[in-house]
Every structure is written in C-alpha cells, then in structure tokens.
Design a protein around this motif. Sequence first.
Motif, PDB file in Angstrom:
ATOM      1  N   UNK A 186       6.934 -13.575  11.782  1.00 54.38           N
ATOM      2  CA  UNK A 186       6.411 -12.441  12.546  1.00 54.38           C
ATOM      3  C   UNK A 186       6.346 -11.182  11.687  1.00 54.38           C
ATOM      4  N   UNK A 187       7.311 -11.005  10.779  1.00 57.68           N
ATOM      5  CA  UNK A 187       7.278  -9.844   9.886  1.00 57.68           C
ATOM      6  C   UNK A 187       6.071  -9.928   8.964  1.00 57.68           C
ATOM      7  N   UNK A 188       5.845 -11.092   8.374  1.00 61.95           N
ATOM      8  CA  UNK A 188       4.699 -11.267   7.487  1.00 61.95           C
ATOM      9  C   UNK A 188       3.386 -11.121   8.250  1.00 61.95           C
ATOM     10  N   UNK A 189       3.341 -11.638   9.484  1.00 57.89           N
ATOM     11  CA  UNK A 189       2.148 -11.457  10.315  1.00 57.89           C
ATOM     12  C   UNK A 189       1.880  -9.990  10.604  1.00 57.89           C
ATOM     13  N   UNK A 190       2.949  -9.215  10.891  1.00 60.64           N
ATOM     14  CA  UNK A 190       2.775  -7.786  11.125  1.00 60.64           C
ATOM     15  C   UNK A 190       2.289  -7.054   9.889  1.00 60.64           C
ATOM     16  N   UNK A 191       2.820  -7.437   8.727  1.00 61.68           N
ATOM     17  CA  UNK A 191       2.377  -6.811   7.474  1.00 61.68           C
ATOM     18  C   UNK A 191       0.898  -7.098   7.233  1.00 61.68           C
ATOM     19  N   UNK A 192       0.489  -8.362   7.399  1.00 63.85           N
ATOM     20  CA  UNK A 192      -0.923  -8.706   7.199  1.00 63.85           C
ATOM     21  C   UNK A 192      -1.821  -8.013   8.221  1.00 63.85           C
ATOM     22  N   UNK A 193      -1.337  -7.876   9.454  1.00 67.68           N
ATOM     23  CA  UNK A 193      -2.129  -7.178  10.473  1.00 67.68           C
ATOM     24  C   UNK A 193      -2.385  -5.734  10.051  1.00 67.68           C
ATOM     25  N   UNK A 194      -1.319  -5.045   9.620  1.00 69.43           N
ATOM     26  CA  UNK A 194      -1.496  -3.644   9.242  1.00 69.43           C
ATOM     27  C   UNK A 194      -2.295  -3.493   7.952  1.00 69.43           C
ATOM     28  N   UNK A 195      -2.179  -4.447   7.030  1.00 72.93           N
ATOM     29  CA  UNK A 195      -3.023  -4.408   5.836  1.00 72.93           C
ATOM     30  C   UNK A 195      -4.492  -4.589   6.208  1.00 72.93           C
ATOM     31  N   UNK A 196      -4.772  -5.516   7.112  1.00 78.59           N
ATOM     32  CA  UNK A 196      -6.152  -5.720   7.573  1.00 78.59           C
ATOM     33  C   UNK A 196      -6.692  -4.499   8.297  1.00 78.59           C
ATOM     34  N   UNK A 197      -5.867  -3.907   9.139  1.00 79.72           N
ATOM     35  CA  UNK A 197      -6.290  -2.705   9.857  1.00 79.72           C
ATOM     36  C   UNK A 197      -6.564  -1.556   8.888  1.00 79.72           C
ATOM     37  N   UNK A 198      -5.703  -1.429   7.873  1.00 81.46           N
ATOM     38  CA  UNK A 198      -5.914  -0.390   6.863  1.00 81.46           C
ATOM     39  C   UNK A 198      -7.210  -0.635   6.105  1.00 81.46           C
ATOM     40  N   UNK A 199      -7.502  -1.901   5.779  1.00 79.39           N
ATOM     41  CA  UNK A 199      -8.770  -2.225   5.120  1.00 79.39           C
ATOM     42  C   UNK A 199      -9.959  -1.847   5.981  1.00 79.39           C
ATOM     43  N   UNK A 200      -9.877  -2.120   7.281  1.00 76.53           N
ATOM     44  CA  UNK A 200     -10.979  -1.739   8.180  1.00 76.53           C
ATOM     45  C   UNK A 200     -11.153  -0.228   8.241  1.00 76.53           C
ATOM     46  N   UNK A 201     -10.046   0.513   8.245  1.00 79.89           N
ATOM     47  CA  UNK A 201     -10.136   1.972   8.258  1.00 79.89           C
ATOM     48  C   UNK A 201     -10.789   2.475   6.976  1.00 79.89           C
ATOM     49  N   UNK A 202     -10.444   1.882   5.849  1.00 83.31           N
ATOM     50  CA  UNK A 202     -11.034   2.303   4.571  1.00 83.31           C
ATOM     51  C   UNK A 202     -12.529   2.003   4.540  1.00 83.31           C
ATOM     52  N   UNK A 203     -12.916   0.824   5.013  1.00 82.58           N
ATOM     53  CA  UNK A 203     -14.347   0.493   5.068  1.00 82.58           C
ATOM     54  C   UNK A 203     -15.082   1.455   5.989  1.00 82.58           C
ATOM     55  N   UNK A 204     -14.496   1.742   7.146  1.00 82.38           N
ATOM     56  CA  UNK A 204     -15.122   2.681   8.077  1.00 82.38           C
ATOM     57  C   UNK A 204     -15.280   4.059   7.436  1.00 82.38           C
ATOM     58  N   UNK A 205     -14.253   4.496   6.694  1.00 77.74           N
ATOM     59  CA  UNK A 205     -14.331   5.799   6.034  1.00 77.74           C
ATOM     60  C   UNK A 205     -15.419   5.812   4.974  1.00 77.74           C
ATOM     61  N   UNK A 206     -15.557   4.747   4.229  1.00 75.14           N
ATOM     62  CA  UNK A 206     -16.595   4.707   3.188  1.00 75.14           C
ATOM     63  C   UNK A 206     -17.987   4.755   3.801  1.00 75.14           C
ATOM     64  N   UNK A 207     -18.152   4.158   4.970  1.00 73.19           N
ATOM     65  CA  UNK A 207     -19.477   4.136   5.589  1.00 73.19           C
ATOM     66  C   UNK A 207     -19.777   5.442   6.306  1.00 73.19           C
ATOM     67  N   UNK A 208     -18.839   5.923   7.134  1.00 72.42           N
ATOM     68  CA  UNK A 208     -19.132   7.040   8.035  1.00 72.42           C
ATOM     69  C   UNK A 208     -18.565   8.386   7.602  1.00 72.42           C
ATOM     70  N   UNK A 209     -17.531   8.412   6.778  1.00 71.72           N
ATOM     71  CA  UNK A 209     -16.891   9.680   6.446  1.00 71.72           C
ATOM     72  C   UNK A 209     -17.378  10.212   5.110  1.00 71.72           C
ATOM     73  N   UNK A 210     -17.311   9.378   4.080  1.00 74.02           N
ATOM     74  CA  UNK A 210     -17.699   9.833   2.754  1.00 74.02           C
ATOM     75  C   UNK A 210     -19.209   9.800   2.609  1.00 74.02           C
TER      76      UNK A 210
END
Length: 169
Positions: free
Chosen positions: A102-126
């Motif tokens: 469950x700890x590793x699953x939580x880490x991967x979830x937050x890494x994936x969410x962070x990746x989505x935020x970065x992609x969203x920022x590259x498309x819509x923010x920058x």
Amino acid sequence: MLATRALRLIGKRAISTSVCVRGGHGVAKVEDYTLPAYFDRRDSPLPDVSYVQSLSPEQKSLKEKEMGSWAALSNDEKIALYRISFKQSFAEMNQGSAEWKSVLGGVFFFLGFTGLVIIWQRIYVYGAVPHTFDPEYKQQELQRMLDMRVNPIEGISSKWDYENKQWKK
C-alpha cells in the motif's frame, strides 16, 4: 475591614474552585499518554504492562496455578499464560506484513498525479519555448560575443583564434 476583604477573597476562591470541579475541569488530570502502555516491539521485549489488564475468572485461576510448579501446567495453559502477558510472540512480530504494497501504491499514485500536473502545466500554463533557445540564435549570440571580444583573458574569447577563425587547439 481587612478581615472582610480576606473572607471575600477566600469566598471567591472557594466558589471559583468549586465551579471548576463541578464543571469537570479538575486541577490535575491524568492524561492517557502519561500512563504506561503496552507495545509489541522487538527492541524492547518486555512492555511496561501486561497485554490483558482485566483478568477473567479462568485467567485468575490460571495465574494462581502459575505460582506453583510449571511442570504441572499443560502446554495450552502455558500458552494461555503467555497470551495474558504478551499479544504476539517474536515469530509473529518478525513475520512480514503487506503494508509495503500500500505504501508503494501510494507513492506511485502521487508520482503519477505529479506527472499529470506537470503535463497539464506544460500545455496550459507555460507558453512556447523562447526564441533564445533556438540553435540559430545561440550561434548568433556566440558570434556576437566573439566579435565583441568578451572576456579575452580567461573567457570564451581567449579560446578563439581570430586569425584562422577557428577554436584554438
């Protein structure tokens, strides 16, 4: 007059403390974290208190039998006595758990969410990449620095051969 003031002060204090006690706000309240607690830990194998705090009648009779010879006790009674004092044995404490999944699953979830935020920022923010990052612009900038002879002693101009128009070897 002084006696009246003293009696008034004593009366006020008596009223304030009785209100405090009646209101359920005692002066010294024992918190749960100050009392000894039971923990199963490998590094401290003997906890402060036993696992079972209130004994049933059969456990009390077993505790009385404990005072006698242990040879007279059966294996089940010895195990029951052990379970009164301890929740787990060392083998049970050393047994692995599946919590790491469950700890590793939580880490991967937050890494994936962070990746989505970065992609969203590259498309819509920058915005688009500035023109100063183009290789052509970089080449022109370097040529300008060489033409102006920027930092001729230790810098980039000291490594350029102006007669042969190439980098020094």
